[in-house]
Scaffold this motif. Structure first.
Motif, PDB file in Angstrom:
ATOM      1  N   UNK A 135       0.810  -1.107   0.043  1.00 16.32           N
ATOM      2  CA  UNK A 135      -0.020  -0.016   0.036  1.00 16.32           C
ATOM      3  C   UNK A 135       0.826   1.307  -0.012  1.00 16.32           C
ATOM      4  N   UNK A 136       2.068   1.169  -0.729  1.00 18.29           N
ATOM      5  CA  UNK A 136       2.945   2.328  -0.866  1.00 18.29           C
ATOM      6  C   UNK A 136       2.415   3.388  -2.076  1.00 18.29           C
ATOM      7  N   UNK A 137       2.494   4.640  -2.014  1.00 18.79           N
ATOM      8  CA  UNK A 137       2.176   5.492  -2.798  1.00 18.79           C
ATOM      9  C   UNK A 137       3.390   6.704  -2.720  1.00 18.79           C
ATOM     10  N   UNK A 138       4.011   6.646  -4.047  1.00 25.94           N
ATOM     11  CA  UNK A 138       4.692   8.111  -4.048  1.00 25.94           C
ATOM     12  C   UNK A 138       4.206   9.298  -4.678  1.00 25.94           C
ATOM     13  N   UNK A 139       4.797  10.561  -3.870  1.00 27.92           N
ATOM     14  CA  UNK A 139       3.930  11.621  -4.344  1.00 27.92           C
ATOM     15  C   UNK A 139       4.996  12.790  -4.793  1.00 27.92           C
ATOM     16  N   UNK A 140       4.732  13.467  -5.883  1.00 27.74           N
ATOM     17  CA  UNK A 140       5.715  14.197  -6.409  1.00 27.74           C
ATOM     18  C   UNK A 140       5.697  15.657  -5.407  1.00 27.74           C
ATOM     19  N   UNK A 141       6.661  16.252  -5.046  1.00 28.63           N
ATOM     20  CA  UNK A 141       6.661  17.432  -4.276  1.00 28.63           C
ATOM     21  C   UNK A 141       6.098  18.591  -5.263  1.00 28.63           C
ATOM     22  N   UNK A 142       6.416  18.530  -6.244  1.00 31.08           N
ATOM     23  CA  UNK A 142       6.009  19.533  -7.417  1.00 31.08           C
ATOM     24  C   UNK A 142       6.736  20.935  -6.990  1.00 31.08           C
TER      25      UNK A 142
END
Length: 822
Positions: free
Chosen positions: A254-261
């Protein structure tokens, strides 16, 4: 918060900062000026020992003020020394900042960092317990093996006694805002990761992790996920990140990576945060620990680094909201792991090689160099080169002194320059990195509290004074009370107690009786550097005042210190007309009969006031001598005498000298007597020779003289200047009593009682002929003659000759006794 702005906060006298890496420019230009400007002048830095060596090898510019305005100590650890704690202590409050920021330019102003702050005001509060826990952790690395840091810690605890008494938090404590907090550090049987997850006792909906560095196989993140079973694991990343092992994503469900943008775009994310969101709270961990096993550990491994983190239990969603994460952790910002660059770890620093370059620790007190060698350098086959502040070799000579254990001691000769660094060379040609030389005496002089209003008011009385008076004893009393943090009226503590660490290690410092001190002292040399046992104390200003009164140079300011502003009334002699033109315009008469009558009346009134003042002052001086004698007797019985008693003795003797009336002033003398001259030379039970003898008897006379109960801190290996100045003052006063041109009957009486006292004083203070006749002693006696001899009708050469004659007689008598015994 802007971390660097917090360094300018007031009400703290001490700071202890820890860091993995160190950039001296950053600390000395960003942190140190703000701390010192806010009155925080007792500053210590702890950094990873190998990274400190790395900085001294060229990774940073060489420091300008290390070992002079602050101390820096390299710390070892099985992994790395990695905590980022900033603890401050004041008289009544403390503060603990737990952050991710190193003491580097990026850490203090470039990276994206996270910090948590706890302020302690109330005794027994949760905040105070957390600050005490921070101190408990830091004290593990401040074990007193260095004189300078041991003295700094004792100085801190003397002025922040609440810190030693406070109970350290051992788990979560309640804070004033109604939330819970805990300080989680390494050094426990279980790791930070396990203790954090133990604090989360409810289902976790989402686990948010921010970390600049990771395990190659995400082992620490896998452990956290296994323990907390979150519904989602959210990781904030820079899409250009090359240190995240994307190939290991399968190990964490259940890992999700998010872009700091654009989130703080352009700033490297060095922050470390773990947020376990539940239905009722945000469980937050911030601090130094990356999401790695060496930092957090797991169920079977407590970790190998030294780390420090702050746990907070906050209202649900509050942490994500405060950091602005809700706008980032959305489906639109989710990263495809395949788009991430491949793992490209930077080349690691050669920690082993750096450790082998460390020569150990160096300290210098006046001209005594102490070396605590590192394992890599054997003193028996190594030579030391001292370096100046630019890292250039200093021309000087090192002469070995008596050493104990592995610690080596040397006398620095043939130079007046103070060393900044030392380098060691092995006989096989291997050369060490430079090591900072801590100047203990200079550091002590600059480590002091900003004067309180009470101290300022006391010292301000000295601004316009040109003679010693009883007011000086009041000033000393006030300063002693302030220095020991005591309410008015309480007697000062005799000797600071030797502090030992919790493991029962060696005392931070010890005190020696004056007899023990003299037996082990090293003789002073010509061109002696300043050596003041009162350095760092406002009482040292009194010593400077006493020297100024007799015309000695009393400027002890360090070139690295800011120049003190000139007192507002420094050049106001009190004899100028307030408004001369206004007086003329008002038609004031200056030579009329009326003016003369008014002047005569004023003179008569002044005479009456002066006569009353003289009577009161004479009685007060006699009472002050009696009070001093009582003080010495009480301190002799219940504790011990210290350098405060010595400066008080010197002040009292100079007060008596100021109050002394000459034997027979010349009738044609134009010199005006001082209104303070109230003690007659003879024919009075309180003549000035009698009062001097009475003052000195408690110190040098009787079967149990006070000097046998005088203790000095064992850090001194030579007689400090302030102590020597007092002894020279005693010699002058005794010789003045013996050479005063009094009547024959009085001369016989003084010779009978004062001469044996003088001989004892000489032998008990500086028991060698060379010391008693040294320029330091004779120079001060000459200054006393200039200040007081002329007004008493005693020639300076008369006193000097009597002094030399007594010394010669004492040592010829001693030599005769030795020859007879043989």
């Amino acid at each position: 918060m802007k971390l660097y702005e917090r360094f300018a906060d007031k009400e703290f006298h001490t700071s202890i900062a820890t860091s993995f890496g160190i950039d001296f420019d950053a600390y000395e230009n960003i942190v140190l000026p703000r701390l010192r400007g806010a009155g925080c002048r007792n500053n210590l830095v702890l950094a990873d020992g190998r990274m400190l060596t790395h900085a001294l090898c060229g990774a940073s510019a060489l420091p300008h003020h290390a070992g002079r305005l602050y101390t820096i100590t390299g710390i070892g650890a099985p992994g790395v020394f990695h905590p980022k704690l900033f603890l401050q202590a004041g008289r009544r409050r403390g503060r603990l900042i737990v952050s991710s920021a190193n003491l580097t330019t990026p850490g203090l102003g470039g990276n994206l960092e996270l910090a948590g702050m706890v302020m302690s005001d109330e005794p027994g509060s949760g905040e105070q317990q957390l600050v005490a826990a921070g101190w408990q952790y830091l004290s593990r690395f401040l074990n007193g093996d260095q004189q300078a840091t041991a003295a700094q810690i004792d100085w801190m605890l003397t002025r922040a006694p609440w810190l030693a008494k406070a109970t350290p938090a051992t788990g979560p404590v309640g804070l004033a805002d109604g939330t819970l907090a805990a300080l989680l550090t390494t050094g426990q049987t279980s790791g930070i990761g396990q203790r954090f997850t133990d604090l989360v006792s409810e289902p976790v909906e989402r686990l948010i992790v921010i970390s600049p560095y990771w395990d190659p196989n995400l082992a620490a993140l896998s452990y956290l996920t296994e323990r907390l079973s979150p519904g989602e694991v959210s990781v904030l990343l820079d899409p250009e990140c090359t240190v995240f092992p994307k190939w290991a994503l399968g190990k964490v469900q259940v890992m999700r990576l998010y872009d700091r943008g654009d989130f703080r775009k352009g700033r490297f994310i060095h922050a470390k945060a773990i947020i376990a969101q539940t239905a009722t709270a945000d469980h937050v961990l911030v601090g130094s620990a990356n999401c790695t096993l060496p930092a957090l550990g797991d169920a079977d491994f407590a970790g190998s680094n030294e780390e420090a983190c702050l746990y907070r239990r906050l209202p649900p969603g509050s942490m994500a909201d405060a950091l602005g994460l809700d706008a980032i952790l959305t489906s639109e910002r989710q990263l495809d792991p395949a788009t991430l660059p491949d793992l490209d770890l930077a080349e690691e620093l050669p920690m082993g090689e750096l450790a082998a370059l460390n020569p150990g620790r160096f300290e210098c007190r006046v001209d005594t160099l102490t070396w605590h060698p590192a394992d890599a350098f054997d003193p028996a086959v190594c030579t030391i080169t001292l370096l100046d502040q630019h890292g250039k070799p200093m021309p000087c000579r090192l002469m070995p002194l008596t050493s104990s254990g592995e610690t080596q001691r040397f006398e620095i000769g043939e130079t007046q320059e103070r060393p900044a660094f030392a380098r060691v060379q092995h006989e096989n040609g291997r050369v060490s990195a430079p090591s900072i030389v801590t100047l203990i005496d200079r550091l002590r002089a600059v480590v002091r509290e900003t004067s309180s209003r009470q101290a300022d008011n006391a010292l301000r009385q000295l601004d316009d004074e040109t003679e010693t008076s009883l007011m000086l004893l009041d000033v000393l009393g006030v300063l002693e009370q302030i220095e020991h943090g005591e309410p008015s009226g309480k007697k000062p503590i005799s000797i600071p107690k030797s502090r030992k660490d919790e493991e029962g290690g060696a005392a931070a410092y010890k005190t020696l009786s004056y007899e023990q001190f003299i037996a082990g002292r090293r003789l002073r040399t010509e061109n002696q550097l300043p050596h003041n046992s009162l350095a760092g104390s406002d009482i040292s200003i009194v010593r400077s005042f006493l020297n100024r009164v007799i015309g000695l140079d009393a400027d002890e300011r360090d070139e690295e210190e800011d120049q003190s502003p000139m007192p507002a009334r420094a050049f106001d002699l009190g004899d100028e007309t307030g408004d001369g033109q206004a007086a003329l315009d008002a038609g004031e008469e200056f030579d009329t009969e009326k003016t003369q009558r008014e002047e005569e009346e004023r003179e008569r009134a002044e005479y009456r006031r002066t006569a009353a003042t003289k009577k009161a002052t004479k009685e007060q001086i006699v009472a002050a001598v009696a009070a001093f004698s009582k003080r010495i007797r009480e301190r002799r019985k219940s504790g011990a005498l210290d350098n405060h008693d010595v400066i008080r003795l010197r002040a009292l003797l100079m007060i008596v000298c100021t109050a002394a009336i000459p034997v027979a002033p010349a009738k044609d003398s134009k010199a005006k007597g001082s209104r303070l001259q109230v003690l007659p030379p003879e024919g009075d039970p309180n003549s000035w020779p009698t009062v001097i003898g009475r003052t000195l008897f408690e110190i040098f006379g009787g079967k149990n003289p006070g000097i046998r109960h005088l203790y000095l801190i064992g850090e001194h290996d030579q007689v400090p200047d302030d102590i020597l100045e007092c002894w020279a003052t005693c010699y002058w006063c005794l010789q003045a009593c013996l050479t005063a041109p009094v009547l024959l009957c009085e001369r016989k009486r003084l010779t009978r009682y004062v001469k044996p006292l003088a001989e004892l004083a000489y032998l008990l203070t500086l028991p060698t002929k060379a010391e008693l006749l040294s320029p330091d002693v004779t120079g001060l006696m000459s200054a006393m003659s200039e200040a007081y001899g002329k007004r008493l009708g005693i020639e300076g050469e008369t006193i000097a000759s009597a002094h030399r004659a007594m010394v010669e007689a004492l040592f010829s008598k001693s030599a005769h006794h030795e020859a007879t015994a043989v």
